[in-house]
Design a protein around this motif. Sequence first.
Motif, PDB file in Angstrom:
ATOM      1  N   VAL A 170       1.198   1.424  -6.303  1.00 32.39           N
ATOM      2  CA  VAL A 170       0.718   0.233  -6.987  1.00 32.39           C
ATOM      3  C   VAL A 170      -0.207  -0.586  -6.099  1.00 32.39           C
ATOM      4  O   VAL A 170      -0.515  -1.731  -6.403  1.00 32.39           O
ATOM      5  N   THR A 171      -0.676   0.004  -5.011  1.00 30.03           N
ATOM      6  CA  THR A 171      -1.510  -0.709  -4.053  1.00 30.03           C
ATOM      7  C   THR A 171      -2.604  -1.527  -4.717  1.00 30.03           C
ATOM      8  O   THR A 171      -2.848  -2.664  -4.368  1.00 30.03           O
ATOM      9  N   VAL A 172      -3.309  -0.925  -5.668  1.00 28.07           N
ATOM     10  CA  VAL A 172      -4.482  -1.616  -6.199  1.00 28.07           C
ATOM     11  C   VAL A 172      -4.329  -2.017  -7.661  1.00 28.07           C
ATOM     12  O   VAL A 172      -5.302  -2.260  -8.345  1.00 28.07           O
ATOM     13  N   VAL A 173      -3.101  -2.098  -8.139  1.00 30.35           N
ATOM     14  CA  VAL A 173      -2.898  -2.495  -9.528  1.00 30.35           C
ATOM     15  C   VAL A 173      -3.565  -3.828  -9.831  1.00 30.35           C
ATOM     16  O   VAL A 173      -4.188  -4.015 -10.871  1.00 30.35           O
ATOM     17  N   ALA A 174      -3.440  -4.787  -8.937  1.00 31.45           N
ATOM     18  CA  ALA A 174      -3.995  -6.114  -9.187  1.00 31.45           C
ATOM     19  C   ALA A 174      -5.510  -6.123  -9.161  1.00 31.45           C
ATOM     20  O   ALA A 174      -6.139  -7.107  -9.542  1.00 31.45           O
TER      21      ALA A 174
ATOM     22  N   CYS B 214     -10.781   0.260  -8.448  1.00 35.82           N
ATOM     23  CA  CYS B 214     -10.323   0.740  -9.742  1.00 35.82           C
ATOM     24  C   CYS B 214     -11.375   1.601 -10.419  1.00 35.82           C
ATOM     25  O   CYS B 214     -12.557   1.505 -10.141  1.00 35.82           O
ATOM     26  N   GLY B 215     -10.926   2.447 -11.315  1.00 35.28           N
ATOM     27  CA  GLY B 215     -11.847   3.303 -12.038  1.00 35.28           C
ATOM     28  C   GLY B 215     -11.101   4.150 -13.040  1.00 35.28           C
ATOM     29  O   GLY B 215      -9.977   3.842 -13.419  1.00 35.28           O
TER      30      GLY B 215
ATOM     31  N   GLU C  42      -7.389   2.407 -15.775  1.00 38.67           N
ATOM     32  CA  GLU C  42      -6.212   3.272 -15.784  1.00 38.67           C
ATOM     33  C   GLU C  42      -6.124   4.192 -14.576  1.00 38.67           C
ATOM     34  O   GLU C  42      -5.305   5.105 -14.541  1.00 38.67           O
ATOM     35  N   GLY C  43      -6.959   3.954 -13.568  1.00 41.37           N
ATOM     36  CA  GLY C  43      -6.918   4.795 -12.384  1.00 41.37           C
ATOM     37  C   GLY C  43      -7.611   4.139 -11.214  1.00 41.37           C
ATOM     38  O   GLY C  43      -7.890   2.931 -11.233  1.00 41.37           O
ATOM     39  N   ASN C  44      -7.885   4.943 -10.200  1.00 40.45           N
ATOM     40  CA  ASN C  44      -8.525   4.445  -8.986  1.00 40.45           C
ATOM     41  C   ASN C  44      -9.597   5.405  -8.497  1.00 40.45           C
ATOM     42  O   ASN C  44      -9.443   6.626  -8.571  1.00 40.45           O
ATOM     43  N   VAL C  45     -10.679   4.848  -7.974  1.00 39.46           N
ATOM     44  CA  VAL C  45     -11.679   5.605  -7.231  1.00 39.46           C
ATOM     45  C   VAL C  45     -11.296   5.523  -5.759  1.00 39.46           C
ATOM     46  O   VAL C  45     -11.001   4.435  -5.244  1.00 39.46           O
ATOM     47  N   VAL C  46     -11.292   6.655  -5.085  1.00 43.69           N
ATOM     48  CA  VAL C  46     -10.915   6.716  -3.667  1.00 43.69           C
ATOM     49  C   VAL C  46     -12.014   7.434  -2.889  1.00 43.69           C
ATOM     50  O   VAL C  46     -12.403   8.553  -3.242  1.00 43.69           O
ATOM     51  N   VAL C  47     -12.489   6.790  -1.847  1.00 41.30           N
ATOM     52  CA  VAL C  47     -13.455   7.397  -0.933  1.00 41.30           C
ATOM     53  C   VAL C  47     -12.698   7.870   0.304  1.00 41.30           C
ATOM     54  O   VAL C  47     -11.931   7.115   0.900  1.00 41.30           O
TER      55      VAL C  47
ATOM     56  N   ASP D 145      -6.069   9.226 -12.195  1.00 36.89           N
ATOM     57  CA  ASP D 145      -5.366   8.324 -13.099  1.00 36.89           C
ATOM     58  C   ASP D 145      -4.049   7.918 -12.444  1.00 36.89           C
ATOM     59  O   ASP D 145      -3.547   8.586 -11.543  1.00 36.89           O
ATOM     60  N   ASP D 146      -3.521   6.800 -12.907  1.00 40.65           N
ATOM     61  CA  ASP D 146      -2.340   6.219 -12.262  1.00 40.65           C
ATOM     62  C   ASP D 146      -1.146   7.179 -12.234  1.00 40.65           C
ATOM     63  O   ASP D 146      -0.364   7.175 -11.281  1.00 40.65           O
TER      64      ASP D 146
END
Length: 207
Positions: A12-16, A183-184, A194-199, A160-161
């Motif tokens: 949940v690191t980047v939920v907010a 987020c992404g 509903e998900g996250n972009v991660v580099v 996605d989450d």
Amino acid sequence: MRRVSNGAIGTVTVVALCSGAWLLGSGAGTHAPPQPSAAQAARSGQGGEPRGAPALPPSPPDRIRIPSIHVDAPLMGLALTPSGSLDVPPAAKRNLAGWYEAGTTPGEKGTAVVAGHVDNADGPAVFYDLGALKKGSRIEVDRRDGSTALFSVDAVEVYDDAHFPDEKVYGAADRPELRVITCGGGYSRSTGYEGNVVVFAHLTASR
């Protein structure tokens, strides 16, 4: 909450970061941020990791720059919330990112984590274009000891989450690595992104 080896950051690191307030106000999908293509994903079965630069001594970071997507932003320290998730920068400060200050500092051996908003109620925020980043792009992190850690992007992926790979993203590394997260993915008017972009990046030099 799932825990990982690098500082116990949960999924949940980047939920907010992910409410998508701007899209809610302007119509879902109208101004959706760019998403990484399959060509930017990590490839398996092609030998070991590329050799990087020697690790730097620990030093807190002050600023992050990603020239190819015009990011030049100060960094604030982020701690864990009482629920165990990573806190986030104030949403009102669009050009502000944060780093997990109880974990690895960018440039030292291990996995350093930087997170920032993709947008806020007024429009794009610091990492709005993160999904457009390409392999080989440069990330610069100014450190408090006066040095600058230079990273090269290895992959840009979106999850996605429900299928976020904790260990892959947050797990310990044998060389200096960096993760930049926003987020992404899909977008819902009721729940936001509903998900996250991660580099994924590794240290290649310093100055």
